[in-house]
Design a protein around this motif. Structure first.
Motif, mmCIF file in Angstrom:
data_model
loop_
_atom_site.group_PDB
_atom_site.id
_atom_site.type_symbol
_atom_site.label_atom_id
_atom_site.label_comp_id
_atom_site.label_asym_id
_atom_site.label_seq_id
_atom_site.Cartn_x
_atom_site.Cartn_y
_atom_site.Cartn_z
ATOM 1 N N ASN A 168 30.974 44.729 41.577
ATOM 2 C CA ASN A 168 31.936 45.311 42.591
ATOM 3 C C ASN A 168 31.610 44.489 44.066
ATOM 4 O O ASN A 168 32.557 44.299 44.793
ATOM 5 N N VAL B 46 33.804 41.175 44.275
ATOM 6 C CA VAL B 46 35.241 41.237 44.074
ATOM 7 C C VAL B 46 35.961 42.132 44.864
ATOM 8 O O VAL B 46 37.268 42.618 44.694
ATOM 9 N N ALA B 47 35.261 42.929 46.050
ATOM 10 C CA ALA B 47 35.901 43.983 46.703
ATOM 11 C C ALA B 47 37.143 43.552 47.553
ATOM 12 O O ALA B 47 37.952 44.048 47.748
ATOM 13 N N ASP C 117 40.005 43.455 44.700
ATOM 14 C CA ASP C 117 39.780 44.270 43.603
ATOM 15 C C ASP C 117 41.387 44.886 43.139
ATOM 16 O O ASP C 117 41.460 45.294 42.102
ATOM 17 N N HIS C 118 42.073 45.130 44.240
ATOM 18 C CA HIS C 118 43.417 45.672 44.034
ATOM 19 C C HIS C 118 44.286 44.905 43.230
ATOM 20 O O HIS C 118 45.085 45.360 42.101
ATOM 21 N N ILE D 129 42.885 42.990 40.758
ATOM 22 C CA ILE D 129 42.246 43.377 39.265
ATOM 23 C C ILE D 129 42.861 44.562 38.719
ATOM 24 O O ILE D 129 43.146 44.259 37.811
ATOM 25 N N SER E 221 38.649 48.878 35.913
ATOM 26 C CA SER E 221 39.542 49.083 37.052
ATOM 27 C C SER E 221 38.725 50.236 37.627
ATOM 28 O O SER E 221 38.983 50.442 39.139
ATOM 29 N N PHE F 153 36.757 49.980 41.034
ATOM 30 C CA PHE F 153 37.256 49.373 42.170
ATOM 31 C C PHE F 153 38.247 50.540 42.706
ATOM 32 O O PHE F 153 39.077 50.196 43.929
#
Length: 188
Positions: A61, A64-65, A68-69, A71, A123, A126
């Motif tokens: 997490n 990739v913050a 993340d959207h 992903i 998912s 996130f």
């Protein structure tokens, strides 16, 4: 935030629902124990796989913050698109399941129907809602839908199997698109 987990739960349960309808078509009669076994197998695995996906993705997490959207959108669009594709391209011979309810028959079906739920669980790492709640909702909704699908298959037949799977795919794509547009600031 109850609506989003509920819509996700309904969407990912559509594969299992379709399989249960197929099993209902092949059964000469359905005992309450058969419906309970079906609900427990599919509901249990549909709850387990997002948990495993969430645990795996949570470790990543922090890395990739910032994207993340993308992903979330990609995973949900891919899963939804795959559900629609499978519904439109499945041949009639594969649409009918055998009416066996033993573990050797049910476990592979439950695992196969839960692969999408694993990606949805990824998912969840996130998203901004209660993951235990969402996982519980997925398990309960899938259990209810598969038990109902078993009886529905016995009564109605294949008529609603493909439309239910297509609707589930569309809902997942729309949820992913909504999350992407919110994160990009296009919608509020």
């Amino acid at each position: 935030m109850i609506i989003q987990p509920l819509l996700i739960a309904i969407s990912v349960s559509m594969d299992a629902f379709a399989v249960a309808v197929g099993k209902g078509l092949a059964a000469t009669r359905i005992r309450p124990l058969d419906a309970l076994k079906t609900a427990l197998w599919f509901g249990g695995f549909q709850a387990l796989f997002p948990l495993l996906g969430y645990i795996g993705a949570s470790a990543l997490n922090d890395y990739v913050a910032s994207f993340d959207h993308w992903i979330i959108f990609s995973l949900l669009a891919l899963i939804g698109g795959n559900m629609i594709y499978e519904a439109l391209h499945e041949d009639e011979a594969n649409a009918h399941e055998t009416p066996q309810f033993g573990w050797r028959h049910m476990m592979p079906l439950a695992i196969a129907c839960s692969i999408d739920a694993f990606a949805v669980g990824v998912s969840f790492a996130f998203m901004q809602f209660s993951v235990p709640f969402a996982i519980g909702v997925i398990g309960i909704v899938t259990a209810a839908f598969t038990a109902a699908g078993l009886y529905l298959g016995r009564v109605v037949g294949l008529r609603w199997q493909k439309p239910a799977q297509i609707a589930g795919g569309i809902v997942l794509i729309l949820i992913g698109t909504n999350i992407l547009l919110e994160h990009l600031g296009i919608i509020g």
